[in-house]
Motif scaffolding. Sequence first.
Motif, PDB file in Angstrom:
ATOM      1  N   ASP A  82      -3.216   4.237   3.452  1.00 45.05           N
ATOM      2  CA  ASP A  82      -4.657   4.065   3.322  1.00 45.05           C
ATOM      3  C   ASP A  82      -4.955   3.156   2.129  1.00 45.05           C
ATOM      4  N   ALA A  83      -5.782   2.114   2.367  1.00 47.06           N
ATOM      5  CA  ALA A  83      -6.043   1.120   1.318  1.00 47.06           C
ATOM      6  C   ALA A  83      -6.773   1.739   0.126  1.00 47.06           C
ATOM      7  N   GLU A  84      -7.735   2.630   0.402  1.00 47.22           N
ATOM      8  CA  GLU A  84      -8.472   3.238  -0.706  1.00 47.22           C
ATOM      9  C   GLU A  84      -7.551   4.088  -1.575  1.00 47.22           C
ATOM     10  N   ARG A 135       1.585  -5.934   3.754  1.00 45.87           N
ATOM     11  CA  ARG A 135       0.395  -5.177   3.372  1.00 45.87           C
ATOM     12  C   ARG A 135       0.671  -3.684   3.390  1.00 45.87           C
ATOM     13  N   ALA A 150      -4.379   3.657  -1.908  1.00 43.15           N
ATOM     14  CA  ALA A 150      -3.454   2.768  -2.615  1.00 43.15           C
ATOM     15  C   ALA A 150      -4.128   2.108  -3.805  1.00 43.15           C
ATOM     16  N   MET A 151      -5.396   1.694  -3.658  1.00 44.58           N
ATOM     17  CA  MET A 151      -6.070   0.978  -4.742  1.00 44.58           C
ATOM     18  C   MET A 151      -6.435   1.894  -5.894  1.00 44.58           C
ATOM     19  N   ALA A 199       0.903   3.969  -3.004  1.00 44.35           N
ATOM     20  CA  ALA A 199       0.617   5.367  -2.665  1.00 44.35           C
ATOM     21  C   ALA A 199       1.813   6.278  -2.914  1.00 44.35           C
ATOM     22  N   THR A 227       0.833  -1.207   0.000  1.00 43.64           N
ATOM     23  CA  THR A 227       0.000   0.000   0.000  1.00 43.64           C
ATOM     24  C   THR A 227       0.867   1.258   0.000  1.00 43.64           C
ATOM     25  N   ASP A 228       1.971   1.230   0.757  1.00 43.18           N
ATOM     26  CA  ASP A 228       2.894   2.373   0.736  1.00 43.18           C
ATOM     27  C   ASP A 228       3.520   2.538  -0.642  1.00 43.18           C
TER      28      ASP A 228
END
Length: 711
Positions: free
Chosen positions: A622-624, A618, A626-627, A596, A592-593
Amino acid sequence: MSGAIGSNQDVDIDLGRLASAVWERRRTVGGIVLLAAGAALAATTMMTPLYKGETRILIESRSPNLSGAPAPAAANDPVLDSLNITSQAELLRSADLIRQVVSDLKLEETEEFSPQAQSLLPNPLVLLGLKQDPLDLAPEDRVIKEFREKLQVYAVENSRVIAVEFSSEDPKLAASVPNRMAEVYLKLQSGAKLDTNSEVTKWLEPEIASLTEKVRQAEAKVAEYRASAGLFQTTDSSSFTAQQLNNISTELARVRAERANAEARAENVRSAIEAGRDSDMLAEVVGSQVIQRLRETEANVQAQVAEQSIVLLDNHPRLKGLRAQLAGIRQQISNETRKILGSLDSEAEVSRIRERQLMQQLNELKAASAKAGGEEVGLRALEREATAQRQLLETYLARYREAASRADPNAAPADARIISSAYEPSEPYFPKVVPIVVIAALASLILSAIAIMVAALFSGRALRPVGVPVNTAEELVPHQASKPAPAMPRPVDPVDAAATAAFLKAEEQLALSASLPKDEAFTTEGVANTLLRHGVPCAFVFSPSGDTGSTATVMLAREVAERDKNVILLDLTGSGCPTRLMAYDMELPGITDLLAGETAFGDAIHSDRLSEAHIIPRGNADAESAMRAADRLRIIIDALVDAYDLVLVECGAAEVEGLARLGAQPKSEIVLSVPGGEDDEIGTLAKQLADAGYKNLLIMSGGVASRRRAA
């Protein structure tokens, strides 16, 4: 010791036994120490005492400044630099200076410098040919060699002081030699300056005579050239022609100013006359004495006309006469005004004629000046040559006077002075009886103690088995050999309770699946074999059962790593189960990092805690957020495929529709991680993946696996 080694038992050094061995032989050690101290005392008392004297010389510039020029700064004085200090120290060690001191003090006649008087027995090194016989050398060379062995000259650190030390058996000689060396050194320095000044004066005398004649000839050429070219000078910086040009230019400016003034005044009078204005307003007219008298007469006549007009008629002869007289006066004023105008015109014309004459003279002088300018080029060349010769002559004269003034020995002191003279020492510097005896005693004590300890070690008395207490080592050795070594406690992995429970549950389910038929499921080992045998570069692991399936994926990665393959697991789960099982810390930067843009690619890769596998955790971003950059997943996976033998992408319990977004292609290898799953559940998932276009499917449910591919 032999028993300990023969039984292959690890042994250690018993420090207590070493100390006991030394203490048991304390009488022997004491005797050796006393014997060594006595021998050292006897040897030092038999040695010939040596005395040392020291003289210190300060290097400084002592040349008097007779030229009147500012003295150079001390930091820029070449006499005081480090190389000069070292050179002066070498001069004190020179053979010429030593030869002079030896001759002055007659050292060759002393017993100390006579090899026959030093020993009655021949030197054994000379007999063996290991040392040259002093008698084979010339007497002077022998004395100089012996002198240098006793002499020590060195520059004192961080100073401009040179120390001269000399050791001798005679205290008087130890003091007189360095003092005499310093005196001879100062005389040599002063004599070198006198020789330099004498050589300078001898060289300068003919040079000055030659330069004097050259200067006279050069100045004669300048005077001859100036006379032939007519380049006379009124001052040091101005020639006759230039002076004339300056005077004519000044006169021309003055004449032009006068002409302009006369023309302006004449034009003013002319304009007034033509315009019929009263001339009383003109300064040139008012200033004329004739005009002033006519104006007075005019005023008187006017007064009479006015007076008679009161009592007489206009046609009265008396009144007509006065009016006629008034008209005549005014006519005279007008005529006088015109004369003034003519005078001004004449004055302007004279100025113009003078201006033309001056311009003609100026042009002639300019032509003459241009011609003189070309001739002055040659004159300046001759003057430069004469000036250079004159300056060189003056320089030589100044140096000659300075060198001649320093011909007196008192005017050329050495660039050094004695700051500390050697005195006759009262105590020898060698041998030092007390320090030598103490050092000999300590050395014998240490060496004897070391010899006793080494003997105790080689005899085995100072050794004991490892792990046995010091005081009961010999008694417990047989018992310790029969006791099994205690098992070391297994370190507890820092994994939370939930992850540990999931890991144990997966192991239990996989162990139970070993009893299934061979066509039912792939074990972790079987999946690893299949992936490596077919050379699969990347496999997407789909774990609908959540952390249980993710735990099996971690076991798959470790299985591949145990086969010396480079494998990396990419954690795309929501729970972060692979990160908890493999990473040292849940706070490590991860996928995720990386998506982002908060970490570098290399900083997101970490080692597994329990194997050679790698993991991309992981992450903490923030997952959102990152996605939103999920399209970069395909680039990241391609880069990992180039660097690793196998890339495992753990997708967790993601939906089948989301695999395409995670980077899985229809031709990608898909692994269904369903430990302990039902056949119906596995079939349903396989059908969903096949309907989505993913035909290469591996089912990892534990036990002996079966491979299912959807058509």
